[in-house]
Design a protein around this motif. Structure first.
Motif, PDB file in Angstrom:
ATOM      1  N   MET A   1      39.125  49.042  41.594  1.00  0.00           N
ATOM      2  CA  MET A   1      40.228  49.677  40.942  1.00  0.00           C
ATOM      3  C   MET A   1      40.520  48.923  39.647  1.00  0.00           C
ATOM      4  SD  MET A   1      44.155  49.959  42.234  1.00  0.00           S
ATOM      5  CE  MET A   1      44.060  51.688  42.558  1.00  0.00           C
ATOM      6  N   ASP A   2      40.748  49.682  38.588  1.00  0.00           N
ATOM      7  CA  ASP A   2      41.163  49.090  37.326  1.00  0.00           C
ATOM      8  C   ASP A   2      42.679  49.004  37.305  1.00  0.00           C
ATOM      9  OD1 ASP A   2      38.601  48.837  36.232  1.00  0.00           O
ATOM     10  OD2 ASP A   2      38.608  50.928  35.593  1.00  0.00           O
ATOM     11  N   VAL A   3      43.197  47.837  36.911  1.00  0.00           N
ATOM     12  CA  VAL A   3      44.640  47.617  36.848  1.00  0.00           C
ATOM     13  C   VAL A   3      44.991  47.181  35.435  1.00  0.00           C
ATOM     14  CG1 VAL A   3      46.607  46.366  37.813  1.00  0.00           C
ATOM     15  CG2 VAL A   3      44.635  46.894  39.273  1.00  0.00           C
ATOM     16  N   THR A   4      45.982  47.857  34.845  1.00  0.00           N
ATOM     17  CA  THR A   4      46.500  47.493  33.532  1.00  0.00           C
ATOM     18  C   THR A   4      47.846  46.832  33.747  1.00  0.00           C
ATOM     19  OG1 THR A   4      45.380  49.383  32.532  1.00  0.00           O
ATOM     20  CG2 THR A   4      47.119  48.337  31.236  1.00  0.00           C
ATOM     21  N   ILE A   5      48.028  45.671  33.131  1.00  0.00           N
ATOM     22  CA  ILE A   5      49.197  44.845  33.349  1.00  0.00           C
ATOM     23  C   ILE A   5      49.998  44.739  32.056  1.00  0.00           C
ATOM     24  CG2 ILE A   5      49.964  42.557  34.040  1.00  0.00           C
ATOM     25  CD1 ILE A   5      46.482  43.448  34.803  1.00  0.00           C
ATOM     26  N   TYR A   6      51.310  44.782  32.202  1.00  0.00           N
ATOM     27  CA  TYR A   6      52.185  44.707  31.032  1.00  0.00           C
ATOM     28  C   TYR A   6      53.127  43.516  31.130  1.00  0.00           C
ATOM     29  CZ  TYR A   6      50.434  49.322  29.987  1.00  0.00           C
ATOM     30  OH  TYR A   6      49.609  50.373  29.701  1.00  0.00           O
ATOM     31  N   GLY A   7      53.667  43.124  29.984  1.00  0.00           N
ATOM     32  CA  GLY A   7      54.708  42.108  29.912  1.00  0.00           C
ATOM     33  C   GLY A   7      54.264  40.746  30.410  1.00  0.00           C
ATOM     34  N   PRO A   8      55.228  39.993  30.948  1.00  0.00           N
ATOM     35  CA  PRO A   8      54.951  38.610  31.360  1.00  0.00           C
ATOM     36  C   PRO A   8      53.966  38.496  32.521  1.00  0.00           C
ATOM     37  CG  PRO A   8      57.139  39.292  32.082  1.00  0.00           C
ATOM     38  CD  PRO A   8      56.614  40.377  31.187  1.00  0.00           C
ATOM     39  N   LEU A   9      53.672  39.591  33.176  1.00  0.00           N
ATOM     40  CA  LEU A   9      52.711  39.579  34.272  1.00  0.00           C
ATOM     41  C   LEU A   9      51.312  39.183  33.786  1.00  0.00           C
ATOM     42  CD1 LEU A   9      52.305  40.127  37.265  1.00  0.00           C
ATOM     43  CD2 LEU A   9      52.061  42.539  36.727  1.00  0.00           C
ATOM     44  N   ARG A  10      51.049  39.387  32.526  1.00  0.00           N
ATOM     45  CA  ARG A  10      49.726  39.038  31.979  1.00  0.00           C
ATOM     46  C   ARG A  10      49.417  37.559  32.120  1.00  0.00           C
ATOM     47  NH1 ARG A  10      49.315  42.328  26.327  1.00  0.00           N
ATOM     48  NH2 ARG A  10      49.722  44.370  27.228  1.00  0.00           N
ATOM     49  N   SER A  11      50.450  36.724  32.158  1.00  0.00           N
ATOM     50  CA  SER A  11      50.199  35.284  32.330  1.00  0.00           C
ATOM     51  C   SER A  11      49.573  35.000  33.686  1.00  0.00           C
ATOM     52  CB  SER A  11      51.495  34.489  32.153  1.00  0.00           C
ATOM     53  OG  SER A  11      52.404  34.778  33.203  1.00  0.00           O
ATOM     54  N   SER A  12      49.737  35.899  34.630  1.00  0.00           N
ATOM     55  CA  SER A  12      49.169  35.733  35.970  1.00  0.00           C
ATOM     56  C   SER A  12      47.714  36.158  36.046  1.00  0.00           C
ATOM     57  CB  SER A  12      49.961  36.560  36.986  1.00  0.00           C
ATOM     58  OG  SER A  12      51.302  36.166  36.999  1.00  0.00           O
ATOM     59  N   THR A  13      47.285  37.000  35.108  1.00  0.00           N
ATOM     60  CA  THR A  13      45.930  37.553  35.163  1.00  0.00           C
ATOM     61  C   THR A  13      45.029  37.063  34.040  1.00  0.00           C
ATOM     62  OG1 THR A  13      46.534  39.471  33.836  1.00  0.00           O
ATOM     63  CG2 THR A  13      46.783  39.664  36.238  1.00  0.00           C
ATOM     64  N   GLY A  14      45.628  36.607  32.961  1.00  0.00           N
ATOM     65  CA  GLY A  14      44.839  36.161  31.821  1.00  0.00           C
ATOM     66  C   GLY A  14      44.365  37.293  30.926  1.00  0.00           C
ATOM     67  N   GLY A  15      44.818  38.507  31.173  1.00  0.00           N
ATOM     68  CA  GLY A  15      44.413  39.629  30.334  1.00  0.00           C
ATOM     69  C   GLY A  15      45.197  40.881  30.658  1.00  0.00           C
ATOM     70  N   LYS A  16      45.006  41.895  29.828  1.00  0.00           N
ATOM     71  CA  LYS A  16      45.728  43.153  29.994  1.00  0.00           C
ATOM     72  C   LYS A  16      45.105  44.040  31.072  1.00  0.00           C
ATOM     73  CE  LYS A  16      47.523  47.175  27.617  1.00  0.00           C
ATOM     74  NZ  LYS A  16      47.873  47.793  26.369  1.00  0.00           N
ATOM     75  N   ARG A  17      43.796  43.950  31.247  1.00  0.00           N
ATOM     76  CA  ARG A  17      43.113  44.790  32.229  1.00  0.00           C
ATOM     77  C   ARG A  17      42.262  43.920  33.142  1.00  0.00           C
ATOM     78  NH1 ARG A  17      42.802  48.123  27.593  1.00  0.00           N
ATOM     79  NH2 ARG A  17      43.998  50.041  27.921  1.00  0.00           N
ATOM     80  N   VAL A  18      42.355  44.218  34.432  1.00  0.00           N
ATOM     81  CA  VAL A  18      41.557  43.502  35.426  1.00  0.00           C
ATOM     82  C   VAL A  18      40.996  44.511  36.423  1.00  0.00           C
ATOM     83  CG1 VAL A  18      42.845  41.335  35.204  1.00  0.00           C
ATOM     84  CG2 VAL A  18      43.557  43.034  36.908  1.00  0.00           C
ATOM     85  N   SER A  19      40.014  44.082  37.153  1.00  0.00           N
ATOM     86  CA  SER A  19      39.431  44.903  38.208  1.00  0.00           C
ATOM     87  C   SER A  19      39.754  44.249  39.548  1.00  0.00           C
ATOM     88  CB  SER A  19      37.921  44.990  38.012  1.00  0.00           C
ATOM     89  OG  SER A  19      37.357  45.829  38.983  1.00  0.00           O
ATOM     90  N   VAL A  20      40.160  45.076  40.519  1.00  0.00           N
ATOM     91  CA  VAL A  20      40.561  44.579  41.830  1.00  0.00           C
ATOM     92  C   VAL A  20      39.812  45.380  42.896  1.00  0.00           C
ATOM     93  CG1 VAL A  20      42.521  44.394  43.420  1.00  0.00           C
ATOM     94  CG2 VAL A  20      42.849  43.900  40.991  1.00  0.00           C
ATOM     95  N   ASP A  21      39.322  44.696  43.922  1.00  0.00           N
ATOM     96  CA  ASP A  21      38.693  45.378  45.054  1.00  0.00           C
ATOM     97  C   ASP A  21      39.774  46.107  45.842  1.00  0.00           C
ATOM     98  OD1 ASP A  21      36.107  44.518  44.521  1.00  0.00           O
ATOM     99  OD2 ASP A  21      36.346  42.687  45.693  1.00  0.00           O
TER     100      ASP A  21
END
Length: 86
Positions: A1-21
């Motif tokens: 699944m592709d996940v797009t992240i906004y705001g301060p949550l990006r500090s948790s992922t290191g980017g705007k878009r991530v892939s999750v099983d």
């Protein structure tokens, strides 16, 4: 699944878009899979009671979604975390 992240949550992922099983289920299941993959995101999304914060906004394939809505494995999830401040 592709996940797009906004705001301060990006500090948790290191980017705007991530892939999750994610094998499919509900939107809440998808959020849980995201948090399993990125544990630092939990504090941005959940309250002390373990519930999704009321100001968190989610969308699946561009449409607003509630935690109990169905979410297919191949969907795109967007997560707008709880906002703080005033």
């Amino acid at each position: 699944m592709d996940v797009t992240i906004y705001g301060p949550l990006r500090s948790s992922t290191g980017g705007k878009r991530v892939s999750v099983d994610f094998g499919g289920g509900t939107v809440r299941d998808a959020v849980d899979a995201f948090v399993d993959a990125y544990p630092r995101a939990e504090g941005h999304l959940f309250g002390d009671d373990g519930r999704l914060a009321s100001s968190v906004r989610l969308s699946v394939d561009g449409a607003s979604a509630e935690p109990d809505d169905p979410c297919p494995a191949d969907a795109s999830l967007s997560v707008h975390p709880a906002m703080r401040g005033g």
